[in-house]
Design an enzyme around this catalytic site. Structure first.
Site, PDB file in Angstrom:
ATOM      1  N   CYS A  89       0.810  -1.220   0.000  1.00 61.13           N
ATOM      2  CA  CYS A  89       0.000   0.000   0.000  1.00 61.13           C
ATOM      3  C   CYS A  89       0.844   1.271   0.000  1.00 61.13           C
ATOM      4  CB  CYS A  89      -0.940   0.005   1.211  1.00 61.13           C
ATOM      5  SG  CYS A  89      -2.178  -1.302   1.163  1.00 61.13           S
ATOM      6  N   GLN A 158      -4.774  -8.822   6.162  1.00 60.16           N
ATOM      7  CA  GLN A 158      -5.025  -7.472   6.666  1.00 60.16           C
ATOM      8  C   GLN A 158      -6.247  -7.437   7.571  1.00 60.16           C
ATOM      9  OE1 GLN A 158      -6.356  -4.649   3.654  1.00 60.16           O
ATOM     10  NE2 GLN A 158      -6.946  -6.308   2.283  1.00 60.16           N
ATOM     11  N   ARG A 213     -19.949   8.807   1.174  1.00 62.93           N
ATOM     12  CA  ARG A 213     -21.362   8.425   1.171  1.00 62.93           C
ATOM     13  C   ARG A 213     -22.171   9.465   1.942  1.00 62.93           C
ATOM     14  NH1 ARG A 213     -18.678   3.237   1.723  1.00 62.93           N
ATOM     15  NH2 ARG A 213     -19.209   1.938  -0.080  1.00 62.93           N
ATOM     16  N   HIS A 340      -9.078   3.893  -1.449  1.00 63.23           N
ATOM     17  CA  HIS A 340      -7.688   3.472  -1.311  1.00 63.23           C
ATOM     18  C   HIS A 340      -7.254   2.702  -2.556  1.00 63.23           C
ATOM     19  CE1 HIS A 340      -4.026   1.816   0.097  1.00 63.23           C
ATOM     20  NE2 HIS A 340      -4.478   0.850   0.881  1.00 63.23           N
ATOM     21  N   CYS A 370       0.272   2.093   6.727  1.00 67.69           N
ATOM     22  CA  CYS A 370       0.582   0.689   6.979  1.00 67.69           C
ATOM     23  C   CYS A 370       0.704  -0.036   5.645  1.00 67.69           C
ATOM     24  CB  CYS A 370      -0.479   0.048   7.857  1.00 67.69           C
ATOM     25  SG  CYS A 370      -2.167   0.152   7.215  1.00 67.69           S
ATOM     26  N   GLY A 372       1.708  -4.070   3.599  1.00 72.80           N
ATOM     27  CA  GLY A 372       1.855  -5.507   3.693  1.00 72.80           C
ATOM     28  C   GLY A 372       3.240  -5.898   4.180  1.00 72.80           C
TER      29      GLY A 372
END
Length: 384
Positions: A89, A158, A213, A340, A370, A372
């Site tokens: 990420c 995750q 949203r 993301h 954060c 992987g």
């Protein structure tokens, strides 16, 4: 001492899964921000030393060194090379780090950094499942003797990591839902007030981030089932699957002078740290502590913080450990609301950070995410 400056930063709107950017080829989406970047910076593209892009799951239309493909698809000079990096990420944040390090070392003067990801076309699990016909198990760790000796058969996920953080920091579902709802509220306010307009380059009718949203509510969030039996996390507490791209131009003092560029920020610090790959998502905590020790700064010196909202538990645990001001942290919402797009998110956050510092008149900004493998990058920039 050498300096690395951010001259320009742009991003595409972040599209929601199956939304307005879903059918766009990743190379064209990346090309879009690259062309806009060079146009806005008014820099000679032939003077660029390298193009460094982040991308996760570099298969299918994202394969074949997508950084190079994006540059060429934008009609930019063939003599400029490109390279694609994968720190999960944090891939495009790492791209910015590599660009800054190249400039600071004196081996480059003008470097483009960014990232692209179309998750509508390449789902997050596709790269693993694509290896199954070759006889590999779906997980990247399965079959590794060394990994198994060290970590056994512990689940590497995750979702499991996010639940572990919620448990270890005693974060209730209600607390996380309040945070997630606030992320949507802040993102909607930012869109309505036009805070993102300067940084976004619209793409064929898509002019704003599609994720927030307007119809969500605490009651709707409370009604969602947990992602895991007995768990605290729900879909409302996780980052949205998204499509996007962003790019920044990093320049040396010589490039600024020779090309008549106007620097907007100085790269003050770059670093990355790792910790437990099973809990995975808590690495921003030690990574932030490391960066602050290295710079002699405190979290209170940061006027704006962008920490990726992979899950609400990640940010709330980080806030508890660092003592950061929640009002300065993700002030315009985060990935829970805005999305993301994996390999692009680091550059998206850096673009947002720069523009928010300029909007508010802040001096220092910190970005962390954060990643992987239980990793995290930290970047500190200083607005000029």
């Amino acid at each position: 001492m050498a300096e690395a400056f951010i001259v320009e930063a742009v991003r595409a709107p972040v599209g929601r899964r199956a939304g307005g950017l879903a059918a766009v080829h990743p190379a064209d989406l990346g090309a879009h921000v690259l062309a806009a970047l060079m146009d806005r910076a008014d820099a000679d593209p032939a003077a660029v030393d390298d193009v460094i892009f982040g991308c996760v799951d570099a298969v299918g239309p994202q394969a074949g060194d997508i950084a190079r493909t994006c540059w060429l698809a934008a009609g930019l000079p063939e003599e400029v090379p490109g390279v694609t990096v994968d720190r999960q990420c944090g891939s495009s944040q790492q791209a910015v780090h590599f660009a800054a390090q190249a400039v600071l070392s004196g081996t480059a003067d003008l470097v483009v950094a960014g990232g692209v990801q179309n998750m509508s076309q390449i789902p997050i699990a596709y790269a693993m499942s694509a290896a199954e016909p070759l006889g590999f198990d779906s997980g990247p760790f399965a079959g590794s003797t060394g990994w198994t000796l060290r970590y056994g058969d512990a689940e590497v996920s995750q979702f499991a990591g996010a639940e572990m953080i919620a448990r270890d920091w005693d974060l209730s579902r209600e607390e996380m839902e309040a945070y997630a709802y606030e992320s949507h509220r802040r993102a909607i306010r930012a869109i309505d007030e036009g805070r993102f307009e300067r940084e976004i380059v619209p793409y064929e009718g898509v002019a704003a981030d599609e994720g927030p949203r307007r119809d969500t509510s605490p009651e709707k969030m409370a009604a969602l089932p947990p992602l895991r039996d007995g768990g605290r996390l729900t879909a409302a507490l996780a980052a949205q699957i998204s499509d996007g791209a962003a790019a920044l131009l990093v320049a040396s003092e010589r490039a600024v002078r020779d090309h008549g560029l106007t620097p907007r920020a100085r790269v003050h610090h770059v670093s990355a740290r790792g910790e437990d790959p099973i809990r995975m998502l808590s690495a921003p905590i030690p990574a932030t502590a490391h960066a602050l020790r290295r710079t002699g700064m405190t979290i209170d010196d940061m006027d704006v913080v962008e920490i990726n909202e992979a899950f609400a538990s990640v940010v709330l645990a980080w806030l508890k450990e660092t003592g950061a001001d929640p009002a300065r942290t993700n002030p315009n919402g985060g990935a829970i609301a805005l999305g993301h797009p994996l390999g692009a998110t680091g550059a998206v956050l850096m673009t947002k950070l720069l523009h928010e510092l300029e909007r508010t008149g802040g001096r220092y900004g910190l970005q962390t995410m954060c990643e992987g493998g239980g990793q995290a990058n930290v970047t500190i920039i200083e607005r000029i």
